[in-house]
Scaffold this active site. Structure first.
Site, PDB file in Angstrom:
ATOM      1  N   GLU A 106       0.831  -1.208   0.000  1.00 19.56           N
ATOM      2  CA  GLU A 106       0.000   0.000   0.000  1.00 19.56           C
ATOM      3  C   GLU A 106       0.859   1.249   0.000  1.00 19.56           C
ATOM      4  O   GLU A 106       0.511   2.255  -0.639  1.00 19.56           O
ATOM      5  CB  GLU A 106      -0.926  -0.009   1.217  1.00 19.56           C
ATOM      6  CG  GLU A 106      -1.927   1.130   1.264  1.00 19.56           C
ATOM      7  CD  GLU A 106      -1.407   2.420   1.898  1.00 19.56           C
ATOM      8  OE1 GLU A 106      -2.070   3.460   1.751  1.00 19.56           O
ATOM      9  OE2 GLU A 106      -0.336   2.375   2.545  1.00 19.56           O
ATOM     10  N   GLU A 107       1.973   1.208   0.723  1.00 20.16           N
ATOM     11  CA  GLU A 107       2.791   2.418   0.888  1.00 20.16           C
ATOM     12  C   GLU A 107       3.390   2.910  -0.425  1.00 20.16           C
ATOM     13  O   GLU A 107       3.780   4.065  -0.531  1.00 20.16           O
ATOM     14  CB  GLU A 107       3.893   2.175   1.921  1.00 20.16           C
ATOM     15  CG  GLU A 107       3.395   1.891   3.339  1.00 20.16           C
ATOM     16  CD  GLU A 107       2.677   3.076   3.981  1.00 20.16           C
ATOM     17  OE1 GLU A 107       2.520   4.126   3.330  1.00 20.16           O
ATOM     18  OE2 GLU A 107       2.274   2.941   5.144  1.00 20.16           O
ATOM     19  N   ASP A 158      -7.118   2.020   7.915  1.00 20.25           N
ATOM     20  CA  ASP A 158      -5.750   2.492   7.673  1.00 20.25           C
ATOM     21  C   ASP A 158      -5.564   3.905   8.212  1.00 20.25           C
ATOM     22  O   ASP A 158      -4.877   4.721   7.618  1.00 20.25           O
ATOM     23  CB  ASP A 158      -5.429   2.426   6.175  1.00 20.25           C
ATOM     24  CG  ASP A 158      -3.951   2.684   5.882  1.00 20.25           C
ATOM     25  OD1 ASP A 158      -3.131   2.589   6.819  1.00 20.25           O
ATOM     26  OD2 ASP A 158      -3.629   2.975   4.713  1.00 20.25           O
TER      27      ASP A 158
END
Length: 466
Positions: A334-335, A362
């Site tokens: 995701e980052e 998140d």
């Protein structure tokens, strides 16, 4: 007004029922879910499983996309799902970025008296390194991408651009972050177009004078050359800005040993409780397994991983049989822009399954407030009708949003109703992407209550649909 369990405990059973089941709007569903919602909240908050699992995930270490620790997290998550007896446990392959900051990160300026002032710095995710011996140049301080464009090549060429823009303390922290995050993602390429040799960025932190840099991904444009880019701690940024006021020709030396991005194989980790009546109608929820490397990723997003696992664990522990399938996906990378989620969800949309909704956690493991929702009016009204039950988990604030998180974006763009757990946002960016993102930043009760809200909402959607 949120109804707290400590207050409910002091009431008679009759008053508890009235307090929890008197909605402000007419129910859009057939059943009364008060009793089962309270069972869920009691199960989740009474066993401390989200925090216990976060402790185990924390022990693996920082889980940067493509790293050995990310691989260990995949195996840990699969084994945890197996131990809970989830259905259809799958490792879904994805191709993800691999990047390392290396062992050396230094920044310094030479003062007029000849002394050297060190500045705390960390490479931005995906940055290239500097040449051997570093890069040294005069500094130009700016506050926006527009400032760089206005200065043009004559004001930027051969210099290090210093983006010095603090988060606005008068705004909600996520709105403040969103208003300036383009400096991190696009600053290097914007400056490179005008001949800059490097950029440094004031950390995107709500702490005004902290000496921990906050990293995060940057994006290099194919239309500009790649230049090294790093985050200064807010303390270092304050020092550098003050020194530049005294000496505008000051030179900064930057040394980064970061490697460029390559690609490698990894996995999203998937498990579910298959629906008892409508198994091909699926509700997706999850968080992301990867993290940045300066801390341990306990708020971002170990909390979301632990909460997502708890949704299915607690439903199974209570012997509930949801009508529709509830599927947990722990996403990878995701980052670096929702890489694993995007690859999985594009396949999912071609699978023929009906995706009734998608939820993400998140935003950290802080005390829950409610959910943001990106959906059509019918789905939104249905979620609103669940507020009396969500109030038991302090999660009954339902707000409309145009976006609900990186890892559900592909589904949301395809018209799937999205929602995101919204905890108290006050301190998230104190820790975000920094060495401060440790287990000590997470309160076990807050983490569990957020998981309880997610579980109640997931179960109700599985029963009623959207």
């Amino acid at each position: 007004m949120r109804i707290r369990l400590s207050y409910l405990a002091s009431l008679s059973p009759t008053l508890i029922t009235l307090a929890c089941t008197s909605p402000l709007i007419a129910p859009a569903h057939a059943g009364d879910y008060t009793a089962v919602s309270k069972q869920i909240v009691d199960e989740v908050t009474g066993h401390n499983q989200p925090y216990n699992n976060l402790v185990l995930l924390d022990a693996i270490g920082a889980r940067v996309s493509g790293s050995p620790q990310a691989d260990l997290a995949v195996q840990w998550a699969k084994q945890k799902m197996e131990s809970y007896g989830f259905n259809k446990i799958t490792l879904d392959p994805c191709t993800v970025p691999k990047w390392s900051r290396g062992n050396s990160e230094k920044a310094s300026v030479t003062l007029s008296n000849g002394n050297t002032q060190a500045l705390t710095v960390a490479a931005l995710g995906g940055s290239i390194g500097t040449p051997n011996g570093g890069v040294e140049a005069s500094v130009v301080e700016v506050h926006s991408l527009e400032d760089v464009i206005k200065l043009g090549r004559s004001g930027i060429k051969g210099k290090i651009v210093f983006f010095n823009q603090a988060l606005d303390p008068s705004l909600d922290s996520f709105k403040a972050y969103s208003s300036v995050v383009s400096l991190r993602t696009n600053g290097a390429s914007t400056a490179a177009k005008f001949g800059a040799v490097a950029t440094v960025l004031r950390s995107l932190s709500t702490l005004p004078d902290d000496d921990h840099p906050h990293t995060g991904v940057l994006s290099y444009s194919v239309l500009a050359g790649k230049i090294p880019s790093a985050a200064l701690s807010t303390h270092a940024a304050n020092i550098l800005s003050g020194l530049l006021k005294e000496n505008s020709s000051l030179k900064l030396k930057l040394e980064l040993s970061a490697s460029g991005i390559t690609e490698t194989k990894s996995f999203n980790v998937i498990g579910e409780i298959t629906g008892s009546e409508l198994p091909n109608e699926v509700f997706i929820l999850g968080g992301h397994l990867d993290s940045w490397d300066l801390g341990r990723g306990d708020q971002d997003d170990g909390a979301g991983v632990a909460q997502s696992l708890e949704v299915l664990r607690s439903i199974k522990a209570l012997g509930l049989k949801p009508k529709r399938t509830i599927r947990v996906v722990l996403f990878m990378s995701e980052e670096f822009g929702g890489i694993g989620a995007g690859q999985y969800e594009r396949k999912l949309l071609r699978s023929g399954e009906k995706i009734v909704g998608a939820m993400e956690s998140d935003r950290g493991g802080f005390s829950p407030r409610g959910f943001s929702v990106h959906a059509n009016s019918s789905a939104y009204k249905t979620i609103e009708s669940f507020k009396p039950y969500l109030a038991l988990a302090h999660s009954d604030r339902i707000t409309s949003a145009s976006y609900c998180g990186t890892d559900t974006e592909t589904l949301g763009s395809a018209g799937v109703p999205e929602m995101e757990l919204i905890p108290d946002p006050t301190h998230y960016f104190d820790y975000h992407h920094s060495a401060l993102d440790q287990l000590s930043a997470v309160n076990s009760n807050d983490l569990a209550m957020g998981a309880a809200g997610m579980t109640v909402l997931s179960y109700l959607i599985a029963q009623e649909g959207l």
